[in-house]
Design an enzyme around this catalytic site. Structure first.
Site, PDB file in Angstrom:
ATOM      1  CG  ASP A   1      27.506  12.191  29.600  1.00 30.05           C
ATOM      2  OD1 ASP A   1      27.050  13.253  30.083  1.00 30.05           O
ATOM      3  OD2 ASP A   1      26.980  11.081  29.814  1.00 30.05           O
TER       4      ASP A   1
ATOM      5  CG  ASP B   1      19.142  16.586  27.585  1.00 32.33           C
ATOM      6  OD1 ASP B   1      18.847  17.004  26.465  1.00 32.33           O
ATOM      7  OD2 ASP B   1      18.413  15.818  28.225  1.00 32.33           O
TER       8      ASP B   1
HETATM    9  P1  IMP Z   1      20.575  17.435  31.942  1.00 32.99           P
HETATM   10  O1  IMP Z   1      20.594  17.600  33.427  1.00 32.99           O
HETATM   11  O2  IMP Z   1      19.180  17.433  31.396  1.00 32.99           O
HETATM   12  O3  IMP Z   1      21.475  18.385  31.188  1.00 32.99           O
HETATM   13  O4  IMP Z   1      21.006  15.953  31.662  1.00 32.99           O
HETATM   14  C1  IMP Z   1      22.284  15.582  31.422  1.00 32.99           C
HETATM   15  C2  IMP Z   1      22.385  14.078  31.580  1.00 32.99           C
HETATM   16  O5  IMP Z   1      21.289  13.398  30.946  1.00 32.99           O
HETATM   17  C3  IMP Z   1      23.607  13.602  30.888  1.00 32.99           C
HETATM   18  O6  IMP Z   1      24.729  13.635  31.752  1.00 32.99           O
HETATM   19  C4  IMP Z   1      23.219  12.198  30.494  1.00 32.99           C
HETATM   20  O7  IMP Z   1      23.486  11.318  31.554  1.00 32.99           O
HETATM   21  C5  IMP Z   1      21.745  12.242  30.268  1.00 32.99           C
HETATM   22  N1  IMP Z   1      21.396  12.356  28.840  1.00 32.99           N
HETATM   23  C6  IMP Z   1      20.779  13.375  28.206  1.00 32.99           C
HETATM   24  N2  IMP Z   1      20.632  13.124  26.893  1.00 32.99           N
HETATM   25  C7  IMP Z   1      21.193  11.913  26.674  1.00 32.99           C
HETATM   26  C8  IMP Z   1      21.371  11.093  25.493  1.00 32.99           C
HETATM   27  O8  IMP Z   1      20.997  11.418  24.355  1.00 32.99           O
HETATM   28  N3  IMP Z   1      21.999   9.907  25.705  1.00 32.99           N
HETATM   29  C9  IMP Z   1      22.441   9.485  26.915  1.00 32.99           C
HETATM   30  N4  IMP Z   1      22.308  10.220  28.027  1.00 32.99           N
HETATM   31  C10 IMP Z   1      21.675  11.421  27.913  1.00 32.99           C
HETATM   32 MG    MG Z   2      25.787  11.804  32.563  1.00 31.85          MG
END
Ligand code: IMP
Ligand code: MG
Length: 179
Positions: A99, A102
């Protein structure tokens, strides 16, 4: 519009249009192959459902779930992959469907795990790319939209499991998560 939403970033129509384009791109790139789309639960389900219908070559789907636990001792996050694929990934052309990319922590862990199974190739397709937050060298091979460092929900994305069912993507009002 839902009262918890500050403003709409991408409307239903914009999402539909852009997802169609990315589906076409994937169909061209994988012509003659049968890619395996691996959706990361739960955020990817709506994107996956629309994307797969925009792909006009043979493809397969499966899902896995990954949770990222963040605490003060490990600010980079600690990822637990909580369920395993029902498809054999060895020798397959894998496309990870996420989705939002981040920090990249979640996908890095999933990417490494899939690599261990000796696939023919692994690519990343994300609906949203929040580049400013990236703490890994992970890059999306396919993406629909870039987003700023704002918390967004809808079209599968949640805040505390809420708002996944909004048909558009919107910026959440800060008072919702500052409560
Ligand atoms: P990462 O491991 O930091 O890349 O986090 C990714 C996960 O964080 C995504 O799959 C989302 O579940 C959650 N996430 C990060 N930013 C957002 C946002 O703005 N809205 C909703 N979920 C987010
Ligand atoms: Mg997610």
């Amino acid at each position: 519009m839902n009262e918890a939403i500050e403003r709409i970033l991408f409307s239903e129509e914009e999402l539909k249009e852009r997802v169609k384009q990315v589906g076409k791109e994937i169909s061209c790139d994988y012509e003659g192959k049968v890619p395996l789309l691996v959706g990361i639960l739960k955020g990817s389900i709506i994107f996956m459902a629309d994307l797969m219908r925009a792909i006009d070559i043979e493809c397969r789907i499966t899902f896995l779930s990954a949770s990222s636990y963040k605490n003060q001792a490990h600010s980079s996050g600690n990822v637990e992959i909580t369920s395993i694929l029902d498809e054999n990934t060895q020798g397959r052309h894998i496309i990870l469907i996420e989705d939002i990319l981040d920090t990249g922590t979640t996908l890095s862990a999933v990417f490494a795990k899939i690599k261990e199974t000796d696939p023919a190739s692994v690519k990343i397709c994300t609906l949203l790319d929040k580049k400013v937050q990236r703490s890994t060298d992970l890059k999306a091979d396919y993406k629909c939209f870039d987003v700023e460092n704002e918390f967004v929900v809808g079209y599968g994305l949640d805040y505390a499991q809420r708002f996944r069912n909004l048909p558009y993507i919107g910026v959440l009002k800060p008072e919702i998560y500052n409560k």
